[in-house]
Design a protein around this motif. Structure first.
Motif, mmCIF file in Angstrom:
data_model
loop_
_atom_site.group_PDB
_atom_site.id
_atom_site.type_symbol
_atom_site.label_atom_id
_atom_site.label_comp_id
_atom_site.label_asym_id
_atom_site.label_seq_id
_atom_site.Cartn_x
_atom_site.Cartn_y
_atom_site.Cartn_z
ATOM 1 N N CYS A 17 0.821 -1.211 0.000
ATOM 2 C CA CYS A 17 0.000 0.000 0.000
ATOM 3 C C CYS A 17 0.855 1.262 0.000
ATOM 4 C CB CYS A 17 -0.889 0.041 1.241
ATOM 5 S SG CYS A 17 -2.182 -1.188 1.283
ATOM 6 N N ASP A 114 4.339 0.087 -11.401
ATOM 7 C CA ASP A 114 3.687 -1.169 -10.979
ATOM 8 C C ASP A 114 4.201 -1.665 -9.627
ATOM 9 O OD1 ASP A 114 2.647 -0.914 -13.541
ATOM 10 O OD2 ASP A 114 4.020 -2.383 -14.407
ATOM 11 N N ASP A 117 -0.258 -2.425 -4.770
ATOM 12 C CA ASP A 117 -1.575 -3.027 -4.974
ATOM 13 C C ASP A 117 -2.689 -2.026 -4.692
ATOM 14 O OD1 ASP A 117 -0.609 -5.849 -5.290
ATOM 15 O OD2 ASP A 117 0.064 -5.523 -3.228
ATOM 16 N N LEU A 118 -2.422 -1.086 -3.772
ATOM 17 C CA LEU A 118 -3.450 -0.167 -3.304
ATOM 18 C C LEU A 118 -2.811 1.174 -2.960
ATOM 19 C CD1 LEU A 118 -6.373 0.429 -2.165
ATOM 20 C CD2 LEU A 118 -5.547 -0.475 0.023
ATOM 21 N N VAL A 119 -3.433 2.259 -3.431
ATOM 22 C CA VAL A 119 -3.058 3.616 -3.028
ATOM 23 C C VAL A 119 -4.252 4.222 -2.308
ATOM 24 C CG1 VAL A 119 -2.412 5.928 -3.784
ATOM 25 C CG2 VAL A 119 -1.449 3.933 -4.939
ATOM 26 N N LYS A 139 -1.434 6.321 -10.976
ATOM 27 C CA LYS A 139 -1.677 5.219 -11.920
ATOM 28 C C LYS A 139 -0.369 4.519 -12.281
ATOM 29 C CE LYS A 139 -2.404 5.734 -16.384
ATOM 30 N NZ LYS A 139 -3.014 6.003 -17.719
ATOM 31 N N LEU A 142 0.775 2.158 -9.484
ATOM 32 C CA LEU A 142 -0.136 1.048 -9.206
ATOM 33 C C LEU A 142 0.164 -0.138 -10.121
ATOM 34 C CD1 LEU A 142 -3.699 2.591 -8.701
ATOM 35 C CD2 LEU A 142 -2.497 1.098 -7.091
ATOM 36 N N LYS A 143 0.035 -1.327 -9.570
ATOM 37 C CA LYS A 143 0.146 -2.521 -10.404
ATOM 38 C C LYS A 143 -1.074 -2.625 -11.306
ATOM 39 C CE LYS A 143 2.586 -5.181 -6.821
ATOM 40 N NZ LYS A 143 2.506 -6.346 -5.902
ATOM 41 N N GLY A 146 -4.524 -2.757 -9.871
ATOM 42 C CA GLY A 146 -4.440 -2.149 -8.544
ATOM 43 C C GLY A 146 -5.527 -1.109 -8.322
ATOM 44 N N LEU A 148 -7.145 2.458 -6.375
ATOM 45 C CA LEU A 148 -7.008 3.751 -5.715
ATOM 46 C C LEU A 148 -8.255 3.993 -4.886
ATOM 47 C CD1 LEU A 148 -5.999 6.702 -5.233
ATOM 48 C CD2 LEU A 148 -7.124 7.294 -7.401
ATOM 49 N N ARG A 253 -9.913 1.540 -10.401
ATOM 50 C CA ARG A 253 -9.009 0.422 -10.711
ATOM 51 C C ARG A 253 -8.173 0.766 -11.945
ATOM 52 N NH1 ARG A 253 -12.457 -4.070 -11.365
ATOM 53 N NH2 ARG A 253 -12.005 -4.845 -9.267
ATOM 54 N N LYS A 254 -6.889 0.466 -11.846
ATOM 55 C CA LYS A 254 -6.024 0.586 -13.012
ATOM 56 C C LYS A 254 -6.258 -0.611 -13.918
ATOM 57 C CE LYS A 254 -1.085 0.578 -14.243
ATOM 58 N NZ LYS A 254 0.281 0.708 -13.732
#
Length: 260
Positions: A17, A114, A117-119, A139, A142-143, A146, A148, A253-254
Motif C-alpha cells: 500500500c 507497478d 496493490d493499493l493507493v 496510476k 499502481l500494479k 491495482g 485507488l 481500478r487501473k
C-alpha cells in the motif's frame, strides 16, 4: 475505508500500500500497517515518529522553521494522547513497528512502475495544483488491476475553504466567520494550507478518464441547517448538493494493461 473497499479487498495482510499524503497524523499508514499491509506513507513534510532533534532540524531545512516548531509542539504536547485516542477507537491493536515514511521533494513519486496493490488518500487531492499529473503518477505506481481509494474534500462545501473555525460545522459552527465565507465575501481568509478550489465536476473527468471507476459517492453532508434562503440566493452558481456535500469517496481500478 475498510467498508468501502470490502467488495474489492478481502484481506489487507501482505497488500503493498501507498498512503499518498499521510500527513502529520499518519493515521491511515498506522492502521493499514496494523492490519498487516506493507504500507509506505509519503508526504511533502519530513515524517518520523520519534522526537529526536535531527528530525526537527530536517523539517526546518526541507520545509519551514514554522513547520518544524509546530511539529515539535504537536509531538510533545499531543502525539501521545492522540495515539491513545486512536487506539481506543480502533477495533484492532495498533502496531507502530516497521512504519515506512518517505518525503516527497517533487510531484514525482519515488517508486518504480507497478509497485503498489493499493493507493489510499484522505483529503489530499484538493491541495494539489496539478491533479491530472498527480493522478497519472498514482496510476503509474499502481500494479495492473491495482486500486485507488481517495476521499476528496470539495471546495464548495461549508468546510471546503479550510478555515479552522469551520472544521466541524455541525458540531462547533463558527460564531465569528460567516458560513461559506470562502464563496461569498472572503472576509476571513485563513487557509492553513493551499487549496486548488476545484469542484466535483472538475475531479470526476480526471479520474474517469484515467481509471475504471468502481465507486463514486458522497462522503458526508454538512451544514444543512446553516444554508438559509438568503445564502442560497447569494450562491446561485452552486447547486444545493455542492454546498452541502463535504466530499466524495472514490474507488478506481487501473486497467490490467497500461501504457505510459
Amino acid at each position: 475505508m475498510r467498508e468501502t473497499l470490502k467488495p474489492y479487498v478481502i484481506d489487507f495482510e501482505g497488500v503493498r500500500c501507498l498512503d499518498f499524503g499521510c500527513g502529520l497524523l499518519q493515521w491511515q499508514t498506522i492502521m493499514l500497517n496494523s492490519l498487516g499491509a506493507k504500507v509506505t506513507g509519503v508526504d511533502m513534510e519530513y515524517i518520523r515518529t520519534d522526537r529526536r532533534l535531527d528530525k526537527y532540524l530536517q523539517i526546518w531545512k526541507t520545509n519551514t522553521p514554522e513547520r518544524a516548531i509546530k511539529t515539535a509542539f504537536w509531538d510533545y504536547m499531543y502525539r501521545r494522547r492522540y495515539l491513545e485516542a486512536l487506539e481506543d477507537c480502533s477495533p484492532f491493536t495498533l502496531k507502530m513497528d516497521n512504519l515506512d515514511f518517505r518525503q516527497l521533494t517533487s510531484q514525482a513519486l519515488p517508486f518504480e512502475n507497478d509497485t503498489f496493490d493499493l493507493v489510499v488518500s484522505h483529503e489530499v487531492f484538493e491541495h494539489i495544483p496539478d491533479v491530472w499529473a498527480a493522478a497519472r503518477e498514482v496510476k503509474r505506481v499502481l500494479k495492473p488491476g491495482g486500486l485507488l481509494y481517495a476521499n476528496v474534500h470539495l471546495f464548495p462545501s461549508i468546510s471546503g475553504g479550510h478555515h479552522v473555525e469551520w472544521k466541524y460545522p455541525d458540531e462547533t459552527p463558527s460564531q465569528h466567520v460567516p458560513p461559506w465565507d470562502h464563496l461569498r465575501g472572503k472576509k476571513f481568509p485563513d487557509h492553513p494550507s493551499w487549496i486548488n478550489e476545484l469542484r466535483e465536476r472538475d475531479y470526476k473527468p480526471i479520474f474517469e478518464g484515467m481509471f475504471e471507476l468502481l465507486c463514486w459517492e458522497p462522503s458526508v453532508y454538512e451544514g444543512v441547517h446553516l444554508l438559509t434562503k438568503e445564502i442560497r440566493a447569494e450562491l446561485t452558481d452552486y447547486s444545493e448538493d455542492e454546498l452541502l456535500k463535504k466530499g466524495v469517496i472514490l474507488v478506481a481500478r487501473k486497467a490490467a494493461q497500461q501504457c505510459f
